[in-house]
Write an enzyme that holds these catalytic residues in place. Structure first.
Site, PDB file in Angstrom:
ATOM      1  N   GLU A 260      38.954  16.764  25.938  1.00  0.00           N
ATOM      2  CA  GLU A 260      39.678  16.466  27.294  1.00  0.00           C
ATOM      3  C   GLU A 260      38.240  16.238  28.513  1.00  0.00           C
ATOM      4  OE1 GLU A 260      39.592  19.280  25.729  1.00  0.00           O
ATOM      5  OE2 GLU A 260      39.245  21.236  26.597  1.00  0.00           O
TER       6      GLU A 260
ATOM      7  N   HIS B 176      36.315  19.694  22.151  1.00  0.00           N
ATOM      8  CA  HIS B 176      37.083  19.369  23.619  1.00  0.00           C
ATOM      9  C   HIS B 176      37.335  17.839  23.993  1.00  0.00           C
ATOM     10  CE1 HIS B 176      37.425  23.911  24.662  1.00  0.00           C
ATOM     11  NE2 HIS B 176      36.587  23.889  23.889  1.00  0.00           N
TER      12      HIS B 176
ATOM     13  N   CYS C 177      40.170  23.339  20.153  1.00  0.00           N
ATOM     14  CA  CYS C 177      39.204  24.471  19.836  1.00  0.00           C
ATOM     15  C   CYS C 177      40.008  25.747  19.314  1.00  0.00           C
ATOM     16  CB  CYS C 177      38.492  24.905  21.268  1.00  0.00           C
ATOM     17  SG  CYS C 177      36.965  25.648  20.915  1.00  0.00           S
TER      18      CYS C 177
ATOM     19  N   SER D 152      38.250  25.068  49.328  1.00  0.00           N
ATOM     20  CA  SER D 152      39.230  24.158  48.655  1.00  0.00           C
ATOM     21  C   SER D 152      39.779  22.868  49.474  1.00  0.00           C
ATOM     22  CB  SER D 152      40.721  25.132  48.243  1.00  0.00           C
ATOM     23  OG  SER D 152      40.158  26.082  47.670  1.00  0.00           O
TER      24      SER D 152
END
Ligand code: GLN
Length: 538
Positions: free
Chosen positions: A511, A509, A383, A16
């Site tokens: 996005e 989708h 969705c 990360s």
């Protein structure tokens, strides 16, 4: 034919650290200097792809144009570079082994013992070079998932070692590490970086550039120390300091001269100008919004920001396009009921019901939609969110009290959402949904058309269930229009409610396709509608 240069991004000390953002930022800077770049991620886990992983495990599953279910970092690659990625941009250990084992069964290695070195490592090298061999790219940036020293990543690091040797100056290794600040000592500590570079060296890889993730500025002496202990030039030690937004990182890395250093190391003539004006313009609006709104994000993984990564980012893009800051208020759908909904939605300017699978939290989503529909609050369903809007309308407007999706209730008398025909025989779970880009034809008299300004659009999908066309007439007669249809299969892709200021549900989708350079038209429109709604309240 271009000579493609290969850049590897490895990570050390912890996960990360933002390898995906560094890779994306580097791609953006190289593009700004006129080079063509693609970014690839190698994931060391055994799943063939992340499509079968739970969002708690792995965050969002990002879908590419060609229908590959991939790591969420590919979303960052597309959002930064505005270049579509594909299956070739995300390879897992599982896929590497699957290819090698299937070749072995075909007899392609007859007579030889199939081994990690050279067979697995050759397959990894082949998968890295496929992108370069397309002749389209000056640079292929390959991010290696995980942290050096992990057992799983050994074959990947070995493949880098070999490519580094074979390609000489056409290959650069960037190592991203953590330089922690110890408050008690008042110092930045370089030892973890030294250890992490030693780990890489044990595997025969000398990094060319070290990028240090840090909370505080790296001073000259820290940089020199790292350079000295890790055998790199001082100009190749860079900081990646915590930023207000991930979108600031390209500019911060430009200040560190990451692009110039890469060009210098690969013997590439350095164009003296860089053009990232559009990016700077975006940042200017991002950091100086003229309005603020709050959208409720209703889903069942809301406590985990990564589960809806692309939705969060699309709100940033759609917000900037409206010079507006969008606050996303996560709302767990399991906590919603008819009694508390008004209180939960107090002060929000719009509702987005998220994609998802399975029954958990479904009634809360339906209650949220009923509230948004009746109170004329802007609504966007994606969705499963669109499917829930269809169910809500059936129950509360058409009067089919038990209406449902057969995903949640196989025995419902009113299966307004049902399994697609092509899905009925499918038993295997991996990679078998309706995936990737499909065309959709818009009704000119719709919110969708107003947003896209074109009749034929293409959007990415990831689902098994669909709107049941047996009910279509009843919906249309009662005020829910089907404004986007797949022209070849006649599937309903978009629904809208006529007498509502902004109520849109999409089976696809949107996005996934929103980028900094091209914010998604539906997100732009939804933010606009929320702004209008707030000003109408005043
Ligand atoms: N579970 C639904 C389906 O399979 C919706 C999927 C989704 O939201 N991505 O059709």
């Amino acid at each position: 034919m271009k000579v493609t240069k290969y850049i590897f991004v490895t990570g050390g000390v912890t996960s990360s650290l933002g390898k995906g953002i560094i890779s994306s930022s580097l791609a953006k800077l190289l593009q700004g200097r006129g080079f063509s770049v693609t970014i690839q991620k190698l994931d060391p886990y055994i799943n063939i792809d992340p499509g079968t992983l739970n969002p708690y495990e792995h965050g969002e599953c990002y879908v590419t144009e060609d229908g590959a279910e991939t790591d969420l970092d590919l979303g960052h690659y597309e959002r930064f570079s505005n270049e579509p990625t594909s299956q070739a941009n995300n390879i897992t250990t599982g896929r590497i082994y699957q290819n090698v084992i299937s070749k072995e069964r075909k007899g392609e290695y007859l007579g030889t013992t199939v081994q990690v070195v050279p067979h697995i490592t050759d397959e990894i090298k082949h998968r890295i070079q496929i992108l370069g061999q397309s002749g389209k790219y000056d640079f292929v940036v390959t991010e290696i998932g995980g942290t050096v020293g992990d057992i799983e990543s050994f074959p990947f690091v070995e493949a880098i070692r070999q490519m580094r040797w074979e390609l000489g100056r056409n290959c650069v290794v960037i190592h991203l590490t953590l330089v922690p600040y110890l408050a008690a000592a008042g110092e930045l500590k370089t030892k973890p970086t030294q250890h992490s570079v030693k780990k890489l060296l044990e595997q025969g890889v000398q990094p060319d550039i070290i990028i240090c993730r840090t909370e505080k500025h790296l001073n000259h002496s820290v940089r020199t120390k790292i350079a000295q202990f890790c055998n790199v030039e001082p100009s190749s030690v860079m900081q990646s300091i915590d930023a207000k937004s991930i979108y600031d990182v390209p500019v911060l890395m430009l200040e560190e001269k990451l692009d110039v250093e890469i060009l210098r190391k690969t013997n590439t003539p350095i164009p003296n100008k860089i053009d990232i004006k559009d990016w700077e313009q975006f940042l200017m609006h991002l950091h100086n919004p003229t309005a603020e709104i709050t959208v409720a994000l209703v889903g069942k993984y809301v406590e985990l920001k990564d589960a809806y990564k692309s939705i969060h980012e699309a709100f940033i893009h759609g917000g900037v396009a409206n010079k507006c800051k969008v606050h996303v208020k996560p709302i767990h759908s399991e906590q919603i009921d008819a009694q508390n909904i008004a209180e939960i939605f107090e002060g929000i300017d719009g509702v987005l019901v998220a994609p998802g699978f399975g029954n958990r939290g479904i009634e809360g989503k339906i209650t949220a939609i009923e509230y948004a529909r009746k109170n004329e609050i802007p609504f966007f369903g994606i969705c499963l969110g669109m499917q829930c809007a269809v169910i809500e309308f059936a129950r509360n407007v058409l009067g089919f009290k038990d209406a449902h999706s057969t995903e949640m209730n196989a025995k419902t008398k009113h299966p307004v959402i049902h399994l697609m025909g092509e899905q009925k025989k499918i038993k295997e779970k991996g990679g078998t949904m309706r995936l990737g880009a499909y065309p959709c034809k818009l009704d000119k008299n719709s919110i969708a058309f107003k947003q896209y300004s074109e009749v034929m659009i293409s959007e990415r999908h990831r689902h098994r269930f669909e709107f049941n066309n047996d009910y279509r007439d009843q919906y249309v007669k009662n005020g829910m229009k089907t404004t986007g249809i797949n022209p070849t299969k006649d599937l309903v892709e978009i629904i809208e409610i006529e007498k509502h200021p902004w109520f849109v549900g999409v089976q696809f989708h949107p996005e996934y396709k929103s980028t900094v350079a091209c914010p998604h038209p539906l997100f732009i429109g939804f933010v606009r509608a929320m702004l209008d709604y707030t000003s109408s309240k005043k």
